[in-house]
Scaffold this motif. Sequence first.
Motif, PDB file in Angstrom:
ATOM      1  N   ARG A 144       0.834  -1.212   0.000  1.00 53.06           N
ATOM      2  CA  ARG A 144       0.000   0.000   0.000  1.00 53.06           C
ATOM      3  C   ARG A 144       0.865   1.257   0.000  1.00 53.06           C
ATOM      4  NH1 ARG A 144      -4.148   2.646  -1.829  1.00 53.06           N
ATOM      5  NH2 ARG A 144      -4.921   4.241  -0.367  1.00 53.06           N
ATOM      6  N   GLN A 145       1.947   1.234   0.787  1.00 51.64           N
ATOM      7  CA  GLN A 145       2.850   2.383   0.850  1.00 51.64           C
ATOM      8  C   GLN A 145       3.476   2.658  -0.516  1.00 51.64           C
ATOM      9  OE1 GLN A 145       5.936   1.955   3.755  1.00 51.64           O
ATOM     10  NE2 GLN A 145       6.622   4.058   3.594  1.00 51.64           N
ATOM     11  N   LYS A 154       1.387   6.847  -6.725  1.00 53.97           N
ATOM     12  CA  LYS A 154       0.295   7.762  -7.035  1.00 53.97           C
ATOM     13  C   LYS A 154       0.722   9.197  -6.807  1.00 53.97           C
ATOM     14  CE  LYS A 154      -4.528   8.752  -5.871  1.00 53.97           C
ATOM     15  NZ  LYS A 154      -5.689   8.368  -5.034  1.00 53.97           N
ATOM     16  N   ALA A 155       1.463   9.449  -5.735  1.00 56.00           N
ATOM     17  CA  ALA A 155       1.946  10.803  -5.449  1.00 56.00           C
ATOM     18  C   ALA A 155       2.877  11.292  -6.546  1.00 56.00           C
ATOM     19  CB  ALA A 155       2.656  10.827  -4.090  1.00 56.00           C
ATOM     20  N   ALA A 156       3.728  10.384  -7.062  1.00 57.92           N
ATOM     21  CA  ALA A 156       4.644  10.765  -8.143  1.00 57.92           C
ATOM     22  C   ALA A 156       3.866  11.135  -9.402  1.00 57.92           C
ATOM     23  CB  ALA A 156       5.618   9.620  -8.430  1.00 57.92           C
ATOM     24  N   ARG A 157       2.813  10.337  -9.703  1.00 49.92           N
ATOM     25  CA  ARG A 157       2.000  10.657 -10.882  1.00 49.92           C
ATOM     26  C   ARG A 157       1.292  11.989 -10.717  1.00 49.92           C
ATOM     27  NH1 ARG A 157       0.702   5.071 -10.394  1.00 49.92           N
ATOM     28  NH2 ARG A 157      -1.297   5.600  -9.421  1.00 49.92           N
ATOM     29  N   GLN A 171       2.265  14.508  -8.870  1.00 55.57           N
ATOM     30  CA  GLN A 171       3.262  15.577  -8.962  1.00 55.57           C
ATOM     31  C   GLN A 171       3.612  15.881 -10.415  1.00 55.57           C
ATOM     32  OE1 GLN A 171       6.879  14.727  -6.881  1.00 55.57           O
ATOM     33  NE2 GLN A 171       7.791  16.710  -7.287  1.00 55.57           N
ATOM     34  N   LYS A 172       3.723  14.805 -11.201  1.00 55.76           N
ATOM     35  CA  LYS A 172       4.022  14.968 -12.630  1.00 55.76           C
ATOM     36  C   LYS A 172       2.899  15.726 -13.333  1.00 55.76           C
ATOM     37  CE  LYS A 172       5.471  12.175 -16.614  1.00 55.76           C
ATOM     38  NZ  LYS A 172       5.729  10.785 -17.084  1.00 55.76           N
ATOM     39  N   ALA A 173       1.647  15.367 -13.032  1.00 55.29           N
ATOM     40  CA  ALA A 173       0.510  16.051 -13.641  1.00 55.29           C
ATOM     41  C   ALA A 173       0.442  17.504 -13.196  1.00 55.29           C
ATOM     42  CB  ALA A 173      -0.790  15.322 -13.274  1.00 55.29           C
ATOM     43  N   ALA A 174       0.739  17.759 -11.910  1.00 61.28           N
ATOM     44  CA  ALA A 174       0.717  19.130 -11.402  1.00 61.28           C
ATOM     45  C   ALA A 174       1.779  19.987 -12.084  1.00 61.28           C
ATOM     46  CB  ALA A 174       0.924  19.131  -9.881  1.00 61.28           C
ATOM     47  N   GLU A 175       2.951  19.396 -12.340  1.00 62.06           N
ATOM     48  CA  GLU A 175       4.019  20.128 -13.013  1.00 62.06           C
ATOM     49  C   GLU A 175       3.595  20.507 -14.425  1.00 62.06           C
ATOM     50  OE1 GLU A 175       7.662  21.997 -13.480  1.00 62.06           O
ATOM     51  OE2 GLU A 175       6.707  21.203 -11.680  1.00 62.06           O
ATOM     52  N   ALA A 176       2.917  19.566 -15.111  1.00 59.01           N
ATOM     53  CA  ALA A 176       2.434  19.862 -16.463  1.00 59.01           C
ATOM     54  C   ALA A 176       1.410  20.986 -16.428  1.00 59.01           C
ATOM     55  CB  ALA A 176       1.843  18.605 -17.090  1.00 59.01           C
ATOM     56  N   GLU A 177       0.517  20.998 -15.421  1.00 55.98           N
ATOM     57  CA  GLU A 177      -0.483  22.056 -15.302  1.00 55.98           C
ATOM     58  C   GLU A 177       0.170  23.401 -15.014  1.00 55.98           C
ATOM     59  OE1 GLU A 177      -4.090  19.244 -13.529  1.00 55.98           O
ATOM     60  OE2 GLU A 177      -3.190  20.814 -12.308  1.00 55.98           O
ATOM     61  N   ARG A 178       1.229  23.392 -14.201  1.00 56.92           N
ATOM     62  CA  ARG A 178       1.933  24.649 -13.917  1.00 56.92           C
ATOM     63  C   ARG A 178       2.579  25.202 -15.175  1.00 56.92           C
ATOM     64  NH1 ARG A 178       3.274  22.011  -9.007  1.00 56.92           N
ATOM     65  NH2 ARG A 178       5.242  21.267  -9.865  1.00 56.92           N
ATOM     66  N   GLN A 179       3.133  24.303 -16.006  1.00 57.15           N
ATOM     67  CA  GLN A 179       3.737  24.769 -17.250  1.00 57.15           C
ATOM     68  C   GLN A 179       2.687  25.374 -18.171  1.00 57.15           C
ATOM     69  OE1 GLN A 179       6.918  25.014 -17.794  1.00 57.15           O
ATOM     70  NE2 GLN A 179       7.322  24.136 -15.783  1.00 57.15           N
TER      71      GLN A 179
END
Length: 280
Positions: A61-62, A68-71, A73-81
């Motif tokens: 689970r960990q 999931k957190a890495a995914r 973060q990746k999506a958030a970075e794309a949105e920031r760009q």
Amino acid sequence: MTTKKKRQTSPAGRRMATVALSLCLLAGVTLFGMYTVGKTEEQQRRLEQEVADAEKAAQARQQEVAAKAAREQKAAEAERQAASGSASRDRTGESAAETAQVEGSETAETDNAELEGEYAEISVDEPVIIEANAGAEAPPLSFSAETDQLLWPIAGNILMDYSMDKTVYFSTLDQYKYNPAIIIEGSVDQNVLSAASGKVISIENVDETGTTITMDIGSGYQVIYGQIKEPAVQQGDYVQAGALIGYVAEPTRFYSKEGSNLYFQVLKDGESINPKELLP
């Protein structure tokens, strides 16, 4: 008639019977104890197995939560760009609108107008080529970051900003890397104008940016236009600022997800610099 006498047990017999009974009871208690101990050990092993299984489940689970957190973060970075590109477009919207107006409204009568820091009023139907007479010196090229500005080559949103101090996410490549240019959104066949007066020093086909035009604008500055089709200039031409140099092409396979765009890069003494620092 003979009467049988009742057999009586002697004290020694009674003691032996008592001892035998006691031994039977002791054996029963011992067997019960061994059974109980065996059952307890089995329960202990089962409990230990359950604890081990729970620990494995917790670890799985960990790991799932971390992935999931890495995914995310990746999506958030794309949105920031994407948000950064939209914000940049807001700051440059007025200048881009002026460029679009020039594309549609200027006439051939002003093809030879002098550019004095403002967008020249010229026609985009034909490129304005500054041709030197045979034997005459080539037109002087000079550009100063303190006194001159580049023109926006097309009107459009900035899809990806210049970034050489940190990596940015490239959707098509699905990776982070440095970006030495700005990627300006465009439509296929949209006019691409020269950002400054200069000399065409190369027209070449590059895997990443397709047909790519490089111009020397003087004082160590070069301007590179990528994702071009049907170039309206030739190598060696001297072109005035605002002249038509080609059209936006279909995106190369390196930018298929970003869509049609213009790759716009500026070099100073061979090093990439931020084009937005030289744009109005």
